[in-house]
Scaffold this motif. Sequence first.
Motif, PDB file in Angstrom:
ATOM      1  N   LEU A 192       0.828  -1.216   0.000  1.00  0.00           N
ATOM      2  CA  LEU A 192       0.000   0.000   0.000  1.00  0.00           C
ATOM      3  C   LEU A 192       0.859   1.261   0.000  1.00  0.00           C
ATOM      4  CD1 LEU A 192      -2.852  -0.914   2.498  1.00  0.00           C
ATOM      5  CD2 LEU A 192      -3.063  -0.419   0.054  1.00  0.00           C
ATOM      6  N   LEU A 193       1.950   1.197   0.763  1.00  0.00           N
ATOM      7  CA  LEU A 193       2.802   2.398   0.840  1.00  0.00           C
ATOM      8  C   LEU A 193       3.458   2.694  -0.507  1.00  0.00           C
ATOM      9  CD1 LEU A 193       4.510   2.209   4.356  1.00  0.00           C
ATOM     10  CD2 LEU A 193       2.395   3.312   3.665  1.00  0.00           C
ATOM     11  N   GLU A 194       3.652   1.660  -1.299  1.00  0.00           N
ATOM     12  CA  GLU A 194       4.210   1.869  -2.633  1.00  0.00           C
ATOM     13  C   GLU A 194       3.134   2.440  -3.557  1.00  0.00           C
ATOM     14  OE1 GLU A 194       7.282  -1.000  -4.212  1.00  0.00           O
ATOM     15  OE2 GLU A 194       5.661  -1.364  -5.641  1.00  0.00           O
ATOM     16  N   ILE A 195       1.939   1.865  -3.473  1.00  0.00           N
ATOM     17  CA  ILE A 195       0.827   2.347  -4.315  1.00  0.00           C
ATOM     18  C   ILE A 195       0.564   3.826  -4.056  1.00  0.00           C
ATOM     19  CG2 ILE A 195      -1.688   2.130  -4.660  1.00  0.00           C
ATOM     20  CD1 ILE A 195      -1.324  -0.897  -4.221  1.00  0.00           C
ATOM     21  N   HIS A 196       0.696   4.241  -2.791  1.00  0.00           N
ATOM     22  CA  HIS A 196       0.425   5.643  -2.450  1.00  0.00           C
ATOM     23  C   HIS A 196       1.674   6.522  -2.510  1.00  0.00           C
ATOM     24  CE1 HIS A 196      -3.175   3.669  -0.816  1.00  0.00           C
ATOM     25  NE2 HIS A 196      -3.749   4.789  -1.187  1.00  0.00           N
ATOM     26  N   ASN A 197       2.688   6.034  -3.207  1.00  0.00           N
ATOM     27  CA  ASN A 197       3.930   6.804  -3.407  1.00  0.00           C
ATOM     28  C   ASN A 197       4.579   7.273  -2.118  1.00  0.00           C
ATOM     29  OD1 ASN A 197       3.927   6.678  -6.196  1.00  0.00           O
ATOM     30  ND2 ASN A 197       2.419   8.349  -6.304  1.00  0.00           N
ATOM     31  N   TRP A 198       4.470   6.475  -1.084  1.00  0.00           N
ATOM     32  CA  TRP A 198       5.126   6.819   0.195  1.00  0.00           C
ATOM     33  C   TRP A 198       6.566   6.310   0.178  1.00  0.00           C
ATOM     34  CZ3 TRP A 198       3.491   9.445   4.555  1.00  0.00           C
ATOM     35  CH2 TRP A 198       4.293   9.303   5.694  1.00  0.00           C
ATOM     36  N   GLU A 199       6.724   5.118  -0.287  1.00  0.00           N
ATOM     37  CA  GLU A 199       8.042   4.468  -0.308  1.00  0.00           C
ATOM     38  C   GLU A 199       8.001   3.394  -1.377  1.00  0.00           C
ATOM     39  OE1 GLU A 199      11.252   4.447   0.011  1.00  0.00           O
ATOM     40  OE2 GLU A 199      11.198   4.952   2.132  1.00  0.00           O
ATOM     41  N   LYS A 200       9.159   3.080  -1.941  1.00  0.00           N
ATOM     42  CA  LYS A 200       9.135   1.978  -2.903  1.00  0.00           C
ATOM     43  C   LYS A 200      10.203   0.935  -2.549  1.00  0.00           C
ATOM     44  CE  LYS A 200      11.792   4.352  -6.548  1.00  0.00           C
ATOM     45  NZ  LYS A 200      12.164   5.629  -5.952  1.00  0.00           N
ATOM     46  N   ARG A 201      10.043  -0.242  -3.130  1.00  0.00           N
ATOM     47  CA  ARG A 201      11.015  -1.291  -2.817  1.00  0.00           C
ATOM     48  C   ARG A 201      12.352  -0.930  -3.449  1.00  0.00           C
ATOM     49  NH1 ARG A 201       9.705  -5.799  -0.781  1.00  0.00           N
ATOM     50  NH2 ARG A 201       7.581  -5.794  -1.617  1.00  0.00           N
ATOM     51  N   ARG A 202      13.421  -1.080  -2.664  1.00  0.00           N
ATOM     52  CA  ARG A 202      14.743  -0.756  -3.196  1.00  0.00           C
ATOM     53  C   ARG A 202      15.243  -1.882  -4.083  1.00  0.00           C
ATOM     54  NH1 ARG A 202      16.686   1.430   2.658  1.00  0.00           N
ATOM     55  NH2 ARG A 202      14.945   2.878   2.774  1.00  0.00           N
ATOM     56  N   GLN A 203      16.244  -1.542  -4.884  1.00  0.00           N
ATOM     57  CA  GLN A 203      16.796  -2.582  -5.751  1.00  0.00           C
ATOM     58  C   GLN A 203      17.666  -3.522  -4.941  1.00  0.00           C
ATOM     59  OE1 GLN A 203      18.931  -1.152  -9.148  1.00  0.00           O
ATOM     60  NE2 GLN A 203      17.362   0.387  -9.559  1.00  0.00           N
ATOM     61  N   LEU A 204      17.358  -4.785  -5.036  1.00  0.00           N
ATOM     62  CA  LEU A 204      18.085  -5.783  -4.245  1.00  0.00           C
ATOM     63  C   LEU A 204      19.592  -5.710  -4.503  1.00  0.00           C
ATOM     64  CD1 LEU A 204      18.228  -8.273  -2.396  1.00  0.00           C
ATOM     65  CD2 LEU A 204      17.655  -9.671  -4.385  1.00  0.00           C
ATOM     66  N   ASP A 205      19.970  -5.522  -5.760  1.00  0.00           N
ATOM     67  CA  ASP A 205      21.400  -5.536  -6.086  1.00  0.00           C
ATOM     68  C   ASP A 205      22.190  -4.485  -5.312  1.00  0.00           C
ATOM     69  OD1 ASP A 205      21.311  -7.677  -7.708  1.00  0.00           O
ATOM     70  OD2 ASP A 205      20.963  -6.519  -9.544  1.00  0.00           O
ATOM     71  N   ARG A 206      21.537  -3.390  -4.984  1.00  0.00           N
ATOM     72  CA  ARG A 206      22.230  -2.333  -4.233  1.00  0.00           C
ATOM     73  C   ARG A 206      22.409  -2.704  -2.760  1.00  0.00           C
ATOM     74  NH1 ARG A 206      22.920   1.982  -7.240  1.00  0.00           N
ATOM     75  NH2 ARG A 206      21.535   2.399  -8.998  1.00  0.00           N
ATOM     76  N   LEU A 207      21.703  -3.726  -2.345  1.00  0.00           N
ATOM     77  CA  LEU A 207      21.748  -4.101  -0.927  1.00  0.00           C
ATOM     78  C   LEU A 207      22.665  -5.300  -0.672  1.00  0.00           C
ATOM     79  CD1 LEU A 207      17.897  -3.803  -0.305  1.00  0.00           C
ATOM     80  CD2 LEU A 207      19.638  -2.096   0.151  1.00  0.00           C
ATOM     81  N   ILE A 208      23.170  -5.866  -1.747  1.00  0.00           N
ATOM     82  CA  ILE A 208      24.034  -7.042  -1.600  1.00  0.00           C
ATOM     83  C   ILE A 208      25.488  -6.604  -1.736  1.00  0.00           C
ATOM     84  CG2 ILE A 208      24.617  -9.308  -2.546  1.00  0.00           C
ATOM     85  CD1 ILE A 208      21.763  -9.433  -3.674  1.00  0.00           C
ATOM     86  N   PHE A 209      26.268  -6.906  -0.713  1.00  0.00           N
ATOM     87  CA  PHE A 209      27.684  -6.557  -0.727  1.00  0.00           C
ATOM     88  C   PHE A 209      28.513  -7.834  -0.811  1.00  0.00           C
ATOM     89  CE2 PHE A 209      26.502  -2.865   2.359  1.00  0.00           C
ATOM     90  CZ  PHE A 209      25.936  -2.155   1.305  1.00  0.00           C
ATOM     91  N   GLU A 210      29.734  -7.686  -1.275  1.00  0.00           N
ATOM     92  CA  GLU A 210      30.592  -8.871  -1.333  1.00  0.00           C
ATOM     93  C   GLU A 210      31.778  -8.696  -0.398  1.00  0.00           C
ATOM     94  OE1 GLU A 210      31.220 -11.123  -4.611  1.00  0.00           O
ATOM     95  OE2 GLU A 210      29.339 -10.571  -5.595  1.00  0.00           O
ATOM     96  N   ASN A 211      31.955  -9.667   0.432  1.00  0.00           N
ATOM     97  CA  ASN A 211      33.105  -9.759   1.350  1.00  0.00           C
ATOM     98  C   ASN A 211      33.180  -8.669   2.406  1.00  0.00           C
ATOM     99  OD1 ASN A 211      34.100 -12.129   0.149  1.00  0.00           O
ATOM    100  ND2 ASN A 211      34.877 -10.881  -1.536  1.00  0.00           N
TER     101      ASN A 211
END
Length: 235
Positions: A192-211
């Motif tokens: 719902l928060l995405e539909i109402h432009n409150w927040e959107k899901r972040r891109q997973l790739d930006r949240l994955i770090f290596e080592n």
Amino acid sequence: MHRLTEEERNGVYKAIFNRRDIRSFLTRPIPDEKLRNVLEAAHHAPSVGFMQPWNFILVKKEEMKKKLAKAVEKERRALSIHYEGTDREMKFLDLKIAGILEAPVTICVTCNPFSGGDHVLGRNSIPETDLMSVSCAIQNMWLAAYAEGLAMGWVSFYKKSDVRSILDIPYHIDPVALISIGYTDHYPERPLLEIHNWEKRRQLDRLIFENKWETKETGKMMDSEDFPLPHQNKC
Ligand SMILES: Cc1cc2nc3c(=O)[nH]c(=O)nc-3n(C[C@H](O)[C@H](O)[C@H](O)COP(=O)(O)O)c2cc1C
């Protein structure tokens, strides 16, 4: 290990991806068996040192639901101050309507830090693992509710002292969440928060770090670049 068939595997992912936090409910009652299944799912969650710190207070009486709804509404109004005068103000006031009065059942999920005695394996190192265990139970409820064709909403806008006094919860027990469960005819495809432009899901790739911790651009104010790493923090 029991292997899932492809259909079963797809079912698990379907529940994970389609589960939604729901705010509006039909007053239609839930069959006892379905409610029981949801609670059994919660009770089969992992818990630190197998301490099973949860209890479930099933609130069905209108009078009690009204009291809880009042406590939630009070907190919602208090929180709205933070958005006063911003473009999020109206959105906040419209959006965050708890379904406590509509849903046939509200479940207060609690955490008993002492349910495992003085020494709980694992919890001695990280005390908040009891709360993490309760969160796992709540997520199981969410997925089981989806599997049962039910809708569930997690309400955390309240002062614990209010909920403790309404539900007679002792001081050493933490009222972690108010969970509304029922049927709905509004099951959104996206948060719902995405539909109402409150927040959107972040891109997973930006949240994955290596080592190591990495400083990827997250588009958020509190980016890791704003904070020194422990070894850089030499003042
Ligand atoms: C710990 C926790 C507390 C939450 N508390 C509230 C709440 O007080 N009010 C509310 O409207 N939603 C609450 N939510 C629901 C989130 O807003 C929702 O999960 C998020 O927007 C993503 O949407 P989805 O669950 O439909 O994927 C809570 C969720 C979690 C995990």
